[in-house]
Design a protein around this motif. Structure first.
Motif, PDB file in Angstrom:
ATOM      1  N   ILE A 128       5.081   9.099  15.783  1.00 25.52           N
ATOM      2  CA  ILE A 128       4.560   9.396  14.802  1.00 25.52           C
ATOM      3  C   ILE A 128       3.819   8.105  14.414  1.00 25.52           C
ATOM      4  O   ILE A 128       2.695   7.680  13.575  1.00 25.52           O
ATOM      5  CB  ILE A 128       5.532   9.701  13.914  1.00 25.52           C
ATOM      6  N   GLY A 131       0.277   7.031  15.320  1.00 21.13           N
ATOM      7  CA  GLY A 131      -0.562   7.518  14.392  1.00 21.13           C
ATOM      8  C   GLY A 131      -0.744   7.461  13.475  1.00 21.13           C
ATOM      9  O   GLY A 131      -2.081   7.092  12.792  1.00 21.13           O
ATOM     10  N   ILE A 296      -0.986  13.304  17.154  1.00 24.39           N
ATOM     11  CA  ILE A 296      -0.013  12.874  15.704  1.00 24.39           C
ATOM     12  C   ILE A 296       0.401  14.212  15.805  1.00 24.39           C
ATOM     13  O   ILE A 296       1.248  14.840  15.154  1.00 24.39           O
ATOM     14  CB  ILE A 296      -0.487  11.904  14.828  1.00 24.39           C
ATOM     15  N   THR A 300       3.934  15.783  15.622  1.00 22.50           N
ATOM     16  CA  THR A 300       4.994  16.806  14.015  1.00 22.50           C
ATOM     17  C   THR A 300       5.019  17.641  14.239  1.00 22.50           C
ATOM     18  O   THR A 300       5.989  18.682  14.017  1.00 22.50           O
ATOM     19  CB  THR A 300       3.225  16.951  13.062  1.00 22.50           C
TER      20      THR A 300
END
Lengths: 418, 115
Positions: A128, A131, A296, A300
């Motif tokens: 994450i 990203g 990402i 997520t």
């Protein structure tokens, strides 16, 4: 209203069936004795496998929480990219089932357990961060590096919560994992809790993401309380243009300096600055594009869903979780107040033409970009011609760096005591 | 919540931890305040070595507002480009090609005709 009554009646009926028949459906067995036994026993087996037979009030309570998250995301647009996967995850994690058939998240070999591996081993948070690095423009920070201090000041929320959690009787490791909620950074909270207190990770992650979604509700009253109206109207100097060389140097120098100070945060900070270098180098646009979009998004989805599913009522609904939620709210408030007060303090030492609007101190709690957006809205309320968004992005992104450094420092202090 | 029972190590981590975060970012601030100066010094030095005594590209240091105005103008310009049509009328003649599937002849029945 009619619909609500109907749903409530149906739930009561379902629970009554379970209460009367029990999970072993002994009443049905009595009826079936001496009659067509095989069919009846199959039906009983089927009944025992259903969620209705195993449901408990705590499961229904958590399902209610999941539905509330989904409602908040759709109706009020509160962090929908996070709250919808988490909300659905809570629903999935709280559907009752019989254990031992590789269904649940905590059962070894289940699909959800495999997906949860990325959370428990701290794999998703650095991805994450990659990203985030690839989508963050650090130019506002580079053009006015002084604002980086606001990101550091707001990290007082982390350490104040660490102290508070210790006072409430949590072990130092647990207190450290709870404290990181004050960083207002979901991936960092998951990363640290996976290392220090895996048993509390579900509660910590849910608290962190819930309060991040509630930033537009939590921060404005504190901002109005601490910053007087006169100071809320301060107009800041426009940012200078930043050269490409500076933008390329920033991730390289930032990576080396911060990871040398806190090597424990290497996976987070390394990935953050690597993502930013992909973006700013200008020659790896394809990689940067993948990192900030497809990758990402995938991570997520997996992170939100599995963190949500980790809130199984029997594991999640404990007194500790309630304490964590209380401490989380407190840490957000302390962090916001810390940033705002530090901004006011900085103004004492700054020349008149370089004064900063203290509202941007609230953006130091990371929660990118929501807290910067809240600053912009509050700034516009005080003066409709005062746009603070770009200025607020500087403490906002430095908050991300600050919380990752704080996580690394806590890891260094607490990991060797385990 | 009783802070009296918090051990000294926790207090140390709390205070020291925050101070380290603050100092490390303070260090970064120092570095990033220094970098533009180093870059400018390098540029001036290279210009001096080429025989130029002062930078003539003053027009490049434009303010953020000017940048924003230029960006807005470019955005509006590129967004309005699609409004310039080619003025070619695009209604085309439709040819009704013959096919046994839509042939009227095959659809007719001769039920009501006496043979």
């Amino acid at each position: 209203m009619k619909k609500a009554i109907t749903i409530f009646t149906m739930l009561v009926v379902v629970l009554c069936i379970q209460m009367f028949l029990g999970t072993d459906a002994s009443a049905l067995q009595t009826v079936s004795a001496g009659t067509s036994g095989d069919t009846m026993s199959d039906l009983i087996k089927l009944w025992n496998f259903t969620g209705f037979a195993n449901v408990q009030f705590s499961n229904l309570g958590m399902i209610g929480v999941g539905l509330f998250f989904i409602f908040l995301a759709i109706k009020y647009d509160y962090e929908p990219l996070l709250l919808i996967p988490i909300g659905v995850g809570i629903l999935l994690g709280n559907v009752p089932f019989i254990e031992g058939y590789k269904i649940g998240l905590y059962e070894e070999g289940s699909v959800l357990n495999y997906l949860y591996f990325g959370v428990t081993q701290g794999i998703y948070p650095p991805l994450i961060f990659l990203g985030i690095g690839a989508m963050t423009d650090f130019s506002s920070l580079i053009s006015n590096p002084k604002l980086m201090l606001l990101g550091a000041a707001a990290q007082i929320g982390i350490f104040a919560t660490f102290l508070g959690a210790s006072a409430l009787g949590f072990t130092p490791q647990e207190a450290g994992a709870i404290g990181i909620i004050g960083g207002a950074d979901g991936p960092t909270a998951i990363f640290l809790s996976s290392k220090l207190a895996p048993q509390l990770m579900g509660a910590i992650a849910i608290a962190a993401y819930s309060y991040m979604a509630l930033v537009p509700v939590i921060q404005p009253p504190i901002m109005r309380l601490i910053v007087p109206k006169r100071e809320r109207t301060i107009k800041m100097r426009p940012l200078r243009a930043v050269s490409k060389l500076e933008k390329v140097l920033f991730p390289l120098i930032g990576m080396l300096l911060t990871t040398f100070i806190a090597p424990s945060a290497l996976p987070l900070l390394g990935m953050l600055f690597f993502g930013n270098l992909l973006k700013e180098s200008g020659v790896t646009e394809r990689l940067a594009d993948t990192a900030r979009n497809s990758m990402i998004n995938i991570v997520t989805i997996l992170l939100g869903l599995t963190v949500g599913a980790s809130t199984q009522a029997n594991v999640f609904l404990t007194a500790d979780s309630m304490k964590i939620f209380g401490l989380g709210a407190l840490s957000f408030m302390v962090a916001t107040a810390g940033g705002l007060l530090f901004a006011r303090l900085m103004n004492v030492f700054l020349k008149k033409e370089n004064k900063i609007n203290p509202l941007i101190g609230a953006a130091g709690v990371s929660a990118v970009p929501d807290s910067a957006r809240v600053v912009q809205i509050e700034g516009l309320k005080a003066d409709p011609n005062n746009h603070l968004l770009m200025h607020a992005m500087a403490p906002n992104v430095s908050g991300v760096i600050g919380s990752a450094v704080a996580a690394g420092i806590l890891l260094s202090f607490l990991l060797d005591k385990m | 919540m009783n802070f009296l029972f918090v051990d000294s190590e926790t207090w140390t981590i709390t205070l020291l931890g925050w101070v380290i975060v603050l100092l490390s970012l303070f260090f970064l601030v120092g570095i990033f305040l220094l970098i533009p100066k180093i870059i400018n010094w390098g540029v001036k030095r290279s210009l001096r070595s080429k025989g130029k005594t002062q930078i003539t590209d003053n027009h490049l240091s434009i303010s953020g507002e000017t940048n924003a105005a230029i960006a807005t103008a470019l955005f509006l310009y590129f967004n309005q480009i699609h409004d310039e049509e080619s003025n070619v009328i695009t209604i085309k003649q439709v040819h009704r090609r013959y096919s046994p599937w839509n042939s009227k002849l095959y659809g007719m029945t001769n039920i009501n005709f006496r043979r």
